[in-house]
Enzyme design. Structure first.
Site, mmCIF file in Angstrom:
data_model
loop_
_atom_site.group_PDB
_atom_site.id
_atom_site.type_symbol
_atom_site.label_atom_id
_atom_site.label_comp_id
_atom_site.label_asym_id
_atom_site.label_seq_id
_atom_site.Cartn_x
_atom_site.Cartn_y
_atom_site.Cartn_z
ATOM 1 N N ASP A 67 0.845 -1.205 0.000
ATOM 2 C CA ASP A 67 0.000 0.000 0.000
ATOM 3 C C ASP A 67 0.871 1.243 0.000
ATOM 4 O O ASP A 67 2.101 1.161 0.152
ATOM 5 C CB ASP A 67 -0.959 -0.008 1.205
ATOM 6 N N ASP A 138 -7.836 -1.973 14.182
ATOM 7 C CA ASP A 138 -9.222 -2.146 13.707
ATOM 8 C C ASP A 138 -9.369 -3.392 12.820
ATOM 9 O O ASP A 138 -10.410 -3.594 12.208
ATOM 10 C CB ASP A 138 -9.709 -0.887 12.973
ATOM 11 N N HIS A 140 -7.533 -4.161 10.092
ATOM 12 C CA HIS A 140 -7.211 -4.038 8.664
ATOM 13 C C HIS A 140 -5.961 -4.826 8.290
ATOM 14 O O HIS A 140 -5.098 -5.080 9.125
ATOM 15 C CB HIS A 140 -7.104 -2.570 8.222
ATOM 16 N N GLU A 145 -9.694 -1.221 5.210
ATOM 17 C CA GLU A 145 -10.349 -0.930 6.486
ATOM 18 C C GLU A 145 -11.614 -1.783 6.634
ATOM 19 O O GLU A 145 -12.091 -2.377 5.650
ATOM 20 C CB GLU A 145 -10.702 0.563 6.536
HETATM 21 P P1 PGA Z 1 2.082 -1.141 12.620
HETATM 22 O O1 PGA Z 1 0.841 -1.062 11.630
HETATM 23 O O2 PGA Z 1 2.977 -2.195 12.055
HETATM 24 O O3 PGA Z 1 2.742 0.187 12.579
HETATM 25 O O4 PGA Z 1 1.530 -1.515 13.960
HETATM 26 C C1 PGA Z 1 0.282 -2.269 11.183
HETATM 27 C C2 PGA Z 1 -0.856 -1.963 10.237
HETATM 28 O O5 PGA Z 1 -1.494 -0.910 10.362
HETATM 29 O O6 PGA Z 1 -1.127 -2.801 9.356
#
Ligand code: PGA
Length: 262
Positions: A67, A138, A140, A145
């Site tokens: 992404d 959340d 994702h 999302e």
């Molecule tokens: P993080 O984010 O590795 O910074 O905890 C993970 C994500 O949002 O997929």
């Protein structure tokens, strides 16, 4: 799905780094799917160490990012293309041009075409062999999302407030966190041949338990891993804190045949 509970992030980095090194030995031209954020950093540190020690080479490998933020200058340190250049490419031997992210600079119909082009590029490369994933609080994966179609492809998405607040720690202020992103879809991710999701810390425990042990639902995008024939979830002890079957996962991994790998 295999769930592996490890002592800490470093142990996770070594385990997954070993799996990637094994893949590259078997298949030097493997296609890797790269995640960003803080979670994959122990894996990238392990790969850097293995590359410096001559244990692994990326000389024939290729990689695709999951992404990218929309609206950040390309050289912004939190642009994911810049993040991967800094955290992984600078320390291993990918040839130039071997790592690709979605082109998020066009607007309107051209951005939609660029998302389709990204799907084509992944397909033309033969698909992703091993896809690294983090998980949002959340639920994702990538930036899909809650509510994202389980069949979705690479497209424009809007971040939830929760995700923007979670990611504000990387920016000077919450206002600086982009609202829009381009992300591989859940359908795109599910086409990778091996999915490896990592999660660390108690703040991820609820999301990872819902993903692994709850129903498959668009409201928990990471639960789509249950549909995949080869998915591995690697968590530290705090992130394993809400599993109902934690003892079973520990027993399974402790007695796994040594030849099997991840
Ligand atoms: P993080 O984010 O590795 O910074 O905890 C993970 C994500 O949002 O997929």
């Amino acid at each position: 799905m295999e769930v592996v509970i490890v002592a800490d992030r470093q142990a996770a980095g070594e385990l997954v780094g070993q799996a990637i090194a094994d893949l590259l030995r078997r298949r030097p031209e493997a296609v890797l799917g790269l995640a960003t954020g803080s979670t994959p950093l122990p894996v990238y540190a392990d790969l850097a160490r293995r590359c410096a020690a001559g244990e692994v080479t990326f000389a024939e490998a290729r990689a695709f990012l999951l992404d990218e933020y929309v609206g950040l200058p390309a050289d912004h340190p939190e642009a994911y293309r810049a993040f991967i250049a800094r955290e992984l490419e600078a320390h291993v031997d990918f040839p130039s041009g071997a790592v690709q992210g979605p082109d998020v600079r066009p607007t309107g119909a051209d951005l939609l075409a660029s998302c389709d082009d990204y799907e084509d590029a992944i397909r033309l490369a033969g698909g992703v062999d091993l896809q690294l994933l983090g998980i949002g609080t959340d639920g994702h994966i990538g930036f899909n999302e809650p509510g994202s179609s389980l069949a979705s492809r690479t497209r424009l998405k809007t971040l939830t407030d929760q995700t923007r607040q979670d990611n504000a720690r990387f920016f000077r202020s919450l206002d600086e966190v982009p609202r829009h992103v381009v992300t591989q879809g859940i359908g795109t991710i599910l086409q990778a041949r091996h999915l490896v999701l990592l999660a660390f810390g108690g703040e991820k425990a609820a999301a990872v338990a819902r993903a692994v042990e709850g129903p498959v639902a668009a409201m928990v995008p990471a639960s789509a891993l249950q549909l995949h024939p080869h998915a591995t979830v690697v968590v530290d002890e705090p992130a394993a804190g809400k599993f109902r079957q934690a003892d079973y996962y520990r027993e399974t991994f402790a007695h796994k045949p040594g030849w099997q790998g991840l």
